[in-house]
Scaffold this active site. Sequence first.
Site, PDB file in Angstrom:
ATOM      1  N   ASP A   1     -18.609   0.213 -11.301  1.00 47.00           N
ATOM      2  CA  ASP A   1     -19.077   1.106 -12.097  1.00 47.00           C
ATOM      3  C   ASP A   1     -18.402   2.257 -12.513  1.00 47.00           C
ATOM      4  O   ASP A   1     -17.291   2.473 -12.012  1.00 47.00           O
ATOM      5  CB  ASP A   1     -20.300   1.928 -11.256  1.00 47.00           C
ATOM      6  CG  ASP A   1     -21.135   2.802 -11.917  1.00 47.00           C
ATOM      7  OD1 ASP A   1     -21.663   2.749 -13.111  1.00 47.00           O
ATOM      8  OD2 ASP A   1     -21.090   4.055 -11.390  1.00 47.00           O
TER       9      ASP A   1
ATOM     10  N   ASP B   1     -19.137   5.859 -14.137  1.00 49.96           N
ATOM     11  CA  ASP B   1     -19.395   7.292 -13.832  1.00 49.96           C
ATOM     12  C   ASP B   1     -19.697   7.363 -12.402  1.00 49.96           C
ATOM     13  O   ASP B   1     -20.831   6.933 -11.934  1.00 49.96           O
ATOM     14  CB  ASP B   1     -20.771   7.918 -14.812  1.00 49.96           C
ATOM     15  CG  ASP B   1     -20.167   7.897 -16.361  1.00 49.96           C
ATOM     16  OD1 ASP B   1     -19.577   8.635 -16.800  1.00 49.96           O
ATOM     17  OD2 ASP B   1     -20.739   6.940 -17.177  1.00 49.96           O
TER      18      ASP B   1
ATOM     19  N   ASP C   1     -22.018   3.570  -6.867  1.00 50.40           N
ATOM     20  CA  ASP C   1     -22.110   4.865  -6.226  1.00 50.40           C
ATOM     21  C   ASP C   1     -23.852   5.224  -6.024  1.00 50.40           C
ATOM     22  O   ASP C   1     -24.212   6.223  -5.488  1.00 50.40           O
ATOM     23  CB  ASP C   1     -21.583   6.138  -6.909  1.00 50.40           C
ATOM     24  CG  ASP C   1     -22.114   6.374  -8.108  1.00 50.40           C
ATOM     25  OD1 ASP C   1     -22.285   5.394  -9.039  1.00 50.40           O
ATOM     26  OD2 ASP C   1     -22.496   7.534  -8.399  1.00 50.40           O
TER      27      ASP C   1
END
Length: 234
Positions: free
Chosen positions: A9, A11, A171
């Site tokens: 991922d 951001d 995240d």
Amino acid sequence: MQNATLVFDLDGTLVDSLPDLVAATNHALADLSLPALPAATLRKAVGFGARRMILDGLARTGVTLPDPEIDRLLARFLAYYEPNIARETRPFDGAVAALEGFRAAGARLAVCTNKRLALAERLLEALAIDGLFDAVAGGDSFPVCKPHPDHIRGVIRMAGGDTAAAVMVGDTGIDIAAARAAAIPVVACTFGYATEPIAALKPDAIISHYSELDAAVRALLAGAPVAAPQPSAS
């Protein structure tokens, strides 16, 4: 690692982009003379795209707008964000070294983000890490995006990899759900933008720093259990 594909991922996983995303959201909302919102308020919307950040910002201020007005604010967001995309955004500590280590070990690297592809590529280029990746898939690269599994599967194909030898690194619950649906193991980082304790989402491994990622990935690729990270001494 020779046949492995690692999917990241963007951001909140590879880069800490919250300050620039918040600045762009507040720039858009300022067009309505709304007060600036703090990062903590908008944090949970990261990962769903710019439109969601605007909608969350409006909801926090009690404002409801028709779709054409949302589109106008989105255009204002993007007009500000694109030239300021890396004003404060930086890779998380140890991320670049970890990526370089994986590439040296023969792994394929890919980015799977719900950010628009053009913005993702611009950000990676601005941070001078675009050359580390074999493929990048944005939220508009396919008809679906995370948490749909075909977003991850698609970028693995783009990278020339195989889902049978892939690991996702993310995240938030979006990344974990996408990896689960794609039937690939997932490593979650504690330093990202999840709004709940990451352990509650039950990823296959958890890291608190990029220095822990190599061991976690190798264990998952080998099918071995991964020990939970130990809290650092204070």
